[in-house]
Design an enzyme around this catalytic site. Sequence first.
Site, PDB file in Angstrom:
ATOM      1  N   GLU A 111       0.846  -1.188   0.000  1.00  9.04           N
ATOM      2  CA  GLU A 111       0.000   0.000   0.000  1.00  9.04           C
ATOM      3  C   GLU A 111       0.887   1.246   0.000  1.00  9.04           C
ATOM      4  O   GLU A 111       1.954   1.272   0.617  1.00  9.04           O
ATOM      5  CB  GLU A 111      -0.888  -0.012   1.250  1.00  9.04           C
ATOM      6  CG  GLU A 111      -1.857   1.147   1.332  1.00  9.04           C
ATOM      7  CD  GLU A 111      -2.733   1.104   2.578  1.00  9.04           C
ATOM      8  OE1 GLU A 111      -3.828   1.672   2.545  1.00  9.04           O
ATOM      9  OE2 GLU A 111      -2.310   0.488   3.587  1.00  9.04           O
ATOM     10  N   LYS A 142      -9.999   0.778  -2.548  1.00 12.04           N
ATOM     11  CA  LYS A 142     -10.104   0.395  -1.134  1.00 12.04           C
ATOM     12  C   LYS A 142     -11.481   0.757  -0.572  1.00 12.04           C
ATOM     13  O   LYS A 142     -11.905   1.904  -0.625  1.00 12.04           O
ATOM     14  CB  LYS A 142      -8.998   1.088  -0.342  1.00 12.04           C
ATOM     15  CG  LYS A 142      -8.896   0.679   1.120  1.00 12.04           C
ATOM     16  CD  LYS A 142      -7.722   1.398   1.794  1.00 12.04           C
ATOM     17  CE  LYS A 142      -7.548   0.974   3.238  1.00 12.04           C
ATOM     18  NZ  LYS A 142      -6.400   1.673   3.880  1.00 12.04           N
ATOM     19  N   CYS A 147      -5.114  -3.549   3.069  1.00 16.19           N
ATOM     20  CA  CYS A 147      -4.830  -3.188   4.459  1.00 16.19           C
ATOM     21  C   CYS A 147      -6.041  -3.325   5.395  1.00 16.19           C
ATOM     22  O   CYS A 147      -6.387  -4.427   5.801  1.00 16.19           O
ATOM     23  CB  CYS A 147      -4.239  -1.777   4.498  1.00 16.19           C
ATOM     24  SG  CYS A 147      -3.296  -1.406   6.017  1.00 16.19           S
TER      25      CYS A 147
END
Length: 272
Positions: A42, A112, A154
């Site tokens: 990321e 995301k 994440c």
Amino acid sequence: MSGQVLALQMCSGINAEQNMASLRLSLQQLPKTRPLLVCLPEAFLIFSKSSQASYQLGLKIDDYKAQLAQLCKQHDIWLAAGTVPVSQDNGKYLAASFLFNSQGDVVAQYNKIHLFDVDVADSTRCYRESDATQAGSDIVVVDSPFGKIGLAVCYDLRFSGLFSAMQRQGAELILVPSAFTVVTGAAHWHHLLAARAIETQSYVVAAAQWGDHENGRQTYGHSIIISPWGDTLSELPSGTGFISHELDLNQLNKIRQDMPVQSQQRFREHLL
């Protein structure tokens, strides 16, 4: 379908050109095995001090996508390009994860979904990604020479419904580029990744940021590759560099056949 997957651990800074230069040097050290999927962490392109810096970079992201495409062709690799900012008209940017094939084509984009709005007992203390980042909404699973690839990022790791949804769409390899904090990483990183691998019976590959960054952040590292049985196949606890492993989809299929948990799932209607 099979192939080798590689996770690159980085300590990205605030300068995109320097981060790209670091990536180019790392790619010169790649193993010769092909097909090869290289996974980046990321925020590999910019780990900025301000959201405005990320937004400005996101306005010219097509230039960097072209550079990444050229690297794929040059090295004959598939590339899962961590996350990069893609600026939107509303003043926010997507944390976008692009998957390139070895011809340099973008074959998937995942934005995301779950944004890190959390208080953590570290030097940063207050994280509010949603202030500058626009949440995505689409689940992404795509065909590849490595099996069906599902994309996450994440903080998504904490939301098992997303991973179950990817598995129901056929995911066999799930990528989780990350920049976990040291505090949350030490507490939960290995547990969460192993759980997601076991419950989806998929390979999980998490390329991570590591170290003390120019923006004042500290990240946990521990890039890792986990089997569909939950075993750690390769891990880099600290430092920069890469880990790799040869995928075995025959083993994955045997695990799913011997323990058919997905077909026995009784709460499917309550999941994403």
